[in-house]
Design a protein around this motif. Sequence first.
Motif, PDB file in Angstrom:
ATOM      1  N   TRP A  55       0.834  -1.210   0.000  1.00 33.70           N
ATOM      2  CA  TRP A  55       0.000   0.000   0.000  1.00 33.70           C
ATOM      3  C   TRP A  55       0.867   1.257   0.000  1.00 33.70           C
ATOM      4  CZ3 TRP A  55      -3.620  -1.567   4.670  1.00 33.70           C
ATOM      5  CH2 TRP A  55      -4.546  -2.516   4.233  1.00 33.70           C
ATOM      6  N   LEU A  56       1.947   1.219   0.770  1.00 36.66           N
ATOM      7  CA  LEU A  56       2.802   2.398   0.918  1.00 36.66           C
ATOM      8  C   LEU A  56       3.741   2.606  -0.271  1.00 36.66           C
ATOM      9  CD1 LEU A  56       3.712   1.933   4.689  1.00 36.66           C
ATOM     10  CD2 LEU A  56       2.237   3.733   3.734  1.00 36.66           C
ATOM     11  N   GLY A  57       3.843   1.612  -1.136  1.00 38.63           N
ATOM     12  CA  GLY A  57       4.690   1.745  -2.319  1.00 38.63           C
ATOM     13  C   GLY A  57       6.081   1.177  -2.168  1.00 38.63           C
ATOM     14  N   GLN A  58       6.327   0.366  -1.136  1.00 39.04           N
ATOM     15  CA  GLN A  58       7.590  -0.358  -0.934  1.00 39.04           C
ATOM     16  C   GLN A  58       8.762   0.528  -0.508  1.00 39.04           C
ATOM     17  OE1 GLN A  58       7.806  -3.616  -1.003  1.00 39.04           O
ATOM     18  NE2 GLN A  58       5.878  -4.167  -1.955  1.00 39.04           N
ATOM     19  N   ASP A  59       9.020   1.611  -1.235  1.00 45.24           N
ATOM     20  CA  ASP A  59      10.209   2.440  -0.999  1.00 45.24           C
ATOM     21  C   ASP A  59       9.850   3.624  -0.106  1.00 45.24           C
ATOM     22  OD1 ASP A  59      12.552   3.850  -1.043  1.00 45.24           O
ATOM     23  OD2 ASP A  59      12.593   4.168  -3.211  1.00 45.24           O
ATOM     24  N   CYS A 169       0.495   9.534   6.229  1.00 45.39           N
ATOM     25  CA  CYS A 169      -0.233   8.309   6.586  1.00 45.39           C
ATOM     26  C   CYS A 169      -0.180   7.986   8.077  1.00 45.39           C
ATOM     27  CB  CYS A 169       0.350   7.126   5.819  1.00 45.39           C
ATOM     28  SG  CYS A 169       0.216   7.269   4.031  1.00 45.39           S
ATOM     29  N   VAL A 170      -1.250   7.366   8.530  1.00 46.24           N
ATOM     30  CA  VAL A 170      -1.319   6.741   9.851  1.00 46.24           C
ATOM     31  C   VAL A 170      -1.762   5.297   9.622  1.00 46.24           C
ATOM     32  CG1 VAL A 170      -2.453   6.699  12.100  1.00 46.24           C
ATOM     33  CG2 VAL A 170      -1.888   8.899  11.029  1.00 46.24           C
ATOM     34  N   TYR A 171      -1.003   4.359  10.182  1.00 42.96           N
ATOM     35  CA  TYR A 171      -1.388   2.949  10.098  1.00 42.96           C
ATOM     36  C   TYR A 171      -1.962   2.529  11.441  1.00 42.96           C
ATOM     37  CZ  TYR A 171      -1.075  -2.127  10.039  1.00 42.96           C
ATOM     38  OH  TYR A 171      -1.371  -3.459  10.130  1.00 42.96           O
ATOM     39  N   LEU A 172      -3.132   1.882  11.417  1.00 41.13           N
ATOM     40  CA  LEU A 172      -3.814   1.486  12.648  1.00 41.13           C
ATOM     41  C   LEU A 172      -4.193   0.015  12.597  1.00 41.13           C
ATOM     42  CD1 LEU A 172      -5.429   2.125  15.322  1.00 41.13           C
ATOM     43  CD2 LEU A 172      -7.398   2.544  13.827  1.00 41.13           C
ATOM     44  N   GLU A 173      -3.901  -0.699  13.698  1.00 39.97           N
ATOM     45  CA  GLU A 173      -4.450  -2.034  13.905  1.00 39.97           C
ATOM     46  C   GLU A 173      -5.435  -1.967  15.057  1.00 39.97           C
ATOM     47  OE1 GLU A 173      -1.722  -5.271  14.238  1.00 39.97           O
ATOM     48  OE2 GLU A 173      -0.580  -4.657  12.474  1.00 39.97           O
ATOM     49  N   PRO A 190     -10.090   7.112   5.657  1.00 43.54           N
ATOM     50  CA  PRO A 190      -9.671   5.755   5.305  1.00 43.54           C
ATOM     51  C   PRO A 190      -9.126   5.704   3.882  1.00 43.54           C
ATOM     52  CG  PRO A 190     -11.907   5.780   6.203  1.00 43.54           C
ATOM     53  CD  PRO A 190     -11.527   7.198   5.948  1.00 43.54           C
ATOM     54  N   HIS A 191      -8.018   4.999   3.726  1.00 41.08           N
ATOM     55  CA  HIS A 191      -7.420   4.840   2.401  1.00 41.08           C
ATOM     56  C   HIS A 191      -7.401   3.374   1.976  1.00 41.08           C
ATOM     57  CE1 HIS A 191      -4.969   5.747  -1.050  1.00 41.08           C
ATOM     58  NE2 HIS A 191      -3.967   5.005  -0.624  1.00 41.08           N
ATOM     59  N   ARG A 192      -7.010   2.479   2.895  1.00 40.75           N
ATOM     60  CA  ARG A 192      -7.019   1.053   2.641  1.00 40.75           C
ATOM     61  C   ARG A 192      -7.460   0.335   3.919  1.00 40.75           C
ATOM     62  NH1 ARG A 192      -6.432   2.517  -1.905  1.00 40.75           N
ATOM     63  NH2 ARG A 192      -4.822   1.899  -3.431  1.00 40.75           N
ATOM     64  N   HIS A 193      -8.034  -0.859   3.752  1.00 41.43           N
ATOM     65  CA  HIS A 193      -8.465  -1.646   4.909  1.00 41.43           C
ATOM     66  C   HIS A 193      -8.310  -3.122   4.592  1.00 41.43           C
ATOM     67  CE1 HIS A 193     -11.615  -3.991   7.095  1.00 41.43           C
ATOM     68  NE2 HIS A 193     -11.053  -3.382   8.117  1.00 41.43           N
ATOM     69  N   LEU A 194      -7.889  -3.885   5.605  1.00 43.95           N
ATOM     70  CA  LEU A 194      -7.723  -5.323   5.473  1.00 43.95           C
ATOM     71  C   LEU A 194      -8.129  -5.976   6.781  1.00 43.95           C
ATOM     72  CD1 LEU A 194      -6.413  -7.988   4.226  1.00 43.95           C
ATOM     73  CD2 LEU A 194      -4.299  -7.235   5.331  1.00 43.95           C
ATOM     74  N   LYS A 195      -8.901  -7.065   6.698  1.00 42.54           N
ATOM     75  CA  LYS A 195      -9.212  -7.862   7.892  1.00 42.54           C
ATOM     76  C   LYS A 195      -8.435  -9.164   7.794  1.00 42.54           C
ATOM     77  CE  LYS A 195     -12.938  -9.659  10.774  1.00 42.54           C
ATOM     78  NZ  LYS A 195     -12.330 -10.975  11.020  1.00 42.54           N
ATOM     79  N   ALA A 196      -7.629  -9.429   8.809  1.00 41.90           N
ATOM     80  CA  ALA A 196      -6.841 -10.660   8.866  1.00 41.90           C
ATOM     81  C   ALA A 196      -7.078 -11.303  10.222  1.00 41.90           C
ATOM     82  CB  ALA A 196      -5.363 -10.361   8.659  1.00 41.90           C
ATOM     83  N   HIS A 202      -5.715  -0.794   9.017  1.00 42.29           N
ATOM     84  CA  HIS A 202      -6.159   0.410   8.296  1.00 42.29           C
ATOM     85  C   HIS A 202      -4.975   1.246   7.870  1.00 42.29           C
ATOM     86  CE1 HIS A 202      -9.092  -0.629  11.478  1.00 42.29           C
ATOM     87  NE2 HIS A 202     -10.045  -0.057  10.778  1.00 42.29           N
ATOM     88  N   LEU A 203      -4.993   1.733   6.659  1.00 41.87           N
ATOM     89  CA  LEU A 203      -4.079   2.797   6.264  1.00 41.87           C
ATOM     90  C   LEU A 203      -4.925   4.045   6.081  1.00 41.87           C
ATOM     91  CD1 LEU A 203      -1.153   3.538   5.604  1.00 41.87           C
ATOM     92  CD2 LEU A 203      -1.689   3.142   3.186  1.00 41.87           C
ATOM     93  N   LEU A 204      -4.615   5.057   6.882  1.00 37.87           N
ATOM     94  CA  LEU A 204      -5.395   6.298   6.907  1.00 37.87           C
ATOM     95  C   LEU A 204      -4.534   7.438   6.401  1.00 37.87           C
ATOM     96  CD1 LEU A 204      -6.617   5.794  10.592  1.00 37.87           C
ATOM     97  CD2 LEU A 204      -7.706   4.918   8.514  1.00 37.87           C
TER      98      LEU A 204
END
Length: 207
Positions: A55-59, A169-173, A190-196, A202-204
């Motif tokens: 999501w963040l673009g790796q680099d 960005c803020v990353y939240l679990e 909200p920008h991205r969301h994943l449930k694992a 969350h990527l905000l």
Amino acid sequence: MRQGKPAAARTPTATPRKHEVRIIGGLWKRSKLPVADKPGLRPTPDRVRETLFNWLGQDLTGWRCVDAFAGSGALGFEAASRGAKEVTLVEQDAALIAQLQKIKDHLKTDAAGVQITLRRGDGIAALAAWPAAQPQDGLDLVFLDPPFDAQLFEPALKAAARVVKPGACVYLEAPTEWTTEQLAPLGLTPHRHLKAGAVHAHLLRRD
């Protein structure tokens, strides 16, 4: 045919299994990070971290990051491995800080020219003491992975939103998904969301 001993006699004495996670990409790819056996310590799984950095673009070259509830350090060290120029790891537990220092020494971060700072203390207090972001100056990324049984999510998000620059960005679990309506008063989108499993990742983005 040789007879073996009864199953009960063959069973070895139980020993604590060594827990570890690995850095997925960048300078220290495949390096293993030990995970202490402590209640509530829940390092971000490899698969979730891999998705996050996709999501963040790796680099992350040149980024300034804070891991406010560092724990195992998996998120902060991963960011540093991928080029972040400044990473601050905040952790309240003295034993975990000592372990983070051992990892830092093992990776020879100073020799690699990577600035990793360890701070013992409360993650929210550390963010509250951080200079407020300006339009062209502030943090690029804050990781928030607080204990799920503590009511820290809203104050942590509010503190993080204050120090990341606009568009950063803020990353939240969290154990539940945070909605647009919940995040809007905090200045986050909200920008991205994943449930694992039981984790909502969350990527905000700061508005």
